[in-house]
Structure formats: structure tokens, C-alpha cells
Design a protein around this motif. Structure first.
Motif, PDB file in Angstrom:
ATOM      1  N   ASN A  20       0.995  -1.210   0.010  1.00 16.97           N
ATOM      2  CA  ASN A  20       0.179  -0.057  -0.053  1.00 16.97           C
ATOM      3  C   ASN A  20       0.986   1.285   0.094  1.00 16.97           C
ATOM      4  O   ASN A  20       1.799   1.207   0.929  1.00 16.97           O
ATOM      5  N   SER A  52       1.056   5.897  -0.535  1.00 17.85           N
ATOM      6  CA  SER A  52       0.020   7.065  -0.267  1.00 17.85           C
ATOM      7  C   SER A  52       1.146   8.039  -0.334  1.00 17.85           C
ATOM      8  O   SER A  52       2.260   7.965   0.078  1.00 17.85           O
ATOM      9  N   ASP A  54       1.484  12.511  -0.711  1.00 17.43           N
ATOM     10  CA  ASP A  54       0.907  13.885  -0.495  1.00 17.43           C
ATOM     11  C   ASP A  54       2.010  14.814  -0.741  1.00 17.43           C
ATOM     12  O   ASP A  54       3.091  14.855   0.183  1.00 17.43           O
ATOM     13  N   SER A  94      -2.253  -1.066   5.540  1.00 19.16           N
ATOM     14  CA  SER A  94      -2.719   0.443   4.947  1.00 19.16           C
ATOM     15  C   SER A  94      -1.994   1.212   5.454  1.00 19.16           C
ATOM     16  O   SER A  94      -1.289   1.380   6.578  1.00 19.16           O
ATOM     17  N   ALA A 132      -1.500   6.150   4.910  1.00 25.44           N
ATOM     18  CA  ALA A 132      -2.190   7.064   4.481  1.00 25.44           C
ATOM     19  C   ALA A 132      -1.049   8.375   4.913  1.00 25.44           C
ATOM     20  O   ALA A 132      -0.605   8.004   6.208  1.00 25.44           O
ATOM     21  N   SER A 188      -1.302  12.800   4.861  1.00 24.95           N
ATOM     22  CA  SER A 188      -1.397  13.987   4.373  1.00 24.95           C
ATOM     23  C   SER A 188      -0.771  15.103   5.147  1.00 24.95           C
ATOM     24  O   SER A 188      -1.060  14.951   6.559  1.00 24.95           O
ATOM     25  N   ALA A 240       0.806  11.033   9.118  1.00 29.26           N
ATOM     26  CA  ALA A 240       0.681   9.687   8.532  1.00 29.26           C
ATOM     27  C   ALA A 240      -0.134   8.737   9.559  1.00 29.26           C
ATOM     28  O   ALA A 240       0.094   8.741  10.639  1.00 29.26           O
ATOM     29  N   SER A 244      -7.799  -1.093   6.106  1.00 31.51           N
ATOM     30  CA  SER A 244      -7.854  -0.249   4.868  1.00 31.51           C
ATOM     31  C   SER A 244      -8.152   1.383   5.528  1.00 31.51           C
ATOM     32  O   SER A 244      -8.977   1.424   6.449  1.00 31.51           O
TER      33      SER A 244
END
Length: 169
Positions: A45, A47, A49, A107, A109, A111, A115, A169
Motif C-alpha cells: 500500500n 500513499s 501527498d 494500509s 495514508a 496528508s 501519517a 484499509s
């Protein structure tokens, strides 16, 4: 073939035959600095930004210093893009309460200055006391002024139960 599937396939074929797809070219291949283990699932996975990316590796065994192997504890890697557009590894993240089979990094992410990393096979509550098999958790990190990603908080579902897989997720 099911009539529900056929229209989707027809649309996909129409889409690809119309030439609407964008062309992409590889700019740079990134790998973990400590790679060497087979089957770490680096990149399960990802991500991105801005100038930061986070990459999960659920089967990575070693801690952030490359020590204390725990089978399938997992890791996540932060990459930063420099002024020339090249990505370099900035930091390796692992859970402070890591255990074998947590699959931390399933998972991820990112931003802004935050994190999040999910560990859906993790068993302990936010305080590290009560255990429920595969209840799952997520770990939040915050980037400080020096560019370091620091652990901020572990979160779990308030109504957690065994096999919830929170953080998948």
C-alpha cells in the motif's frame, strides 16, 4: 457470463479502445534501504501527498534499526522528494508494541504533517493491556519541524472485538 459483469467489461474495453488512457513512464524506482529480505511485500500500500510518500511492508521483520526480527511484524517507510524530483528514504516506522504477525503497514495514508499506518492483525488495545485476536489498530505519526516523523497515538475501535481487523484499509 453474468449480465452484471458484461456491461462492466464492455465499458472497460470501450474505454481502452478509445485511446483515453494516459501514458505513464517510470521516473524512479524506490526501494527500502534495508531491503534484502524476500517477500517483505514492500509496496503493498502506498500513499503520496506533496513531497512525501509512505510505503507499507507488512512482512518486514526488523525494527527501525534493523534489529530484533519478529516474523511479519511489518514496517512503513517514509520517502521525501528533493528539489531535483528524486525520492529518498527519510525514515522507517515500526510500531512501538510490535509483535509477530501484526502486519503493520497493510494500509498507509499520508496528508500534510500526518501519517497513519494500519496493523489489522494487531491484538492489543491502545494501552497495550487487553488482547483480542486480530482486533486491529492504527498508528498516527506527526512530522515535526526537523522533518522527523514521531509517534503521536495508537487508535483502536471503541467497540473492538476479535477478528475485527481494524486498520485493514
Amino acid at each position: 457470463m453474468s449480465s452484471k459483469i458484461f456491461p462492466v467489461l464492455a465499458f472497460m474495453l470501450l474505454f481502452t479502445t478509445q485511446g483515453i488512457a494516459q501514458l505513464f513512464s517510470e521516473h524512479q524506482k524506490i526501494v527500502a534501504l534495508d531491503r534484502g529480505g524476500v517477500n517483505d511485500f514492500f509496496g503493498i500500500n502506498v500513499s503520496i501527498d506533496g513531497n512525501y510518500a509512505i510505503v507499507g511492508a507488512i512482512y518486514e521483520d526488523d525494527d527501525e534499526l534493523g534489529n530484533n526480527p519478529l516474523n511479519g511484524a511489518g514496517a512503513a517507510y517514509i520517502f521525501e522528494k528533493d528539489g531535483g524530483g528524486n525520492w529518498t528514504q527519510a525514515q522507517k516506522l515500526v510500531a512501538s508494541d510490535r509483535a509477530p504477525g501484526d502486519w503493520y503497514g497493510r494500509s498507509v495514508a499520508i496528508s500534510g504533517n500526518y501519517a497513519v499506518v494500519g496493523a489489522y492483525q494487531e491484538d492489543h488495545n491502545a494501552m497495550g493491556t487487553g488482547t483480542l485476536s486480530e482486533a486491529g489498530s492504527a498508528y498516527i505519526y506527526e512530522r515535526d519541524g526537523g522533518g522527523n516523523w514521531n509517534f503521536a497515538q495508537k487508535i483502536v475501535a471503541s467497540d473492538r472485538a476479535a477478528d475485527d481487523e481494524f486498520g485493514f484499509s
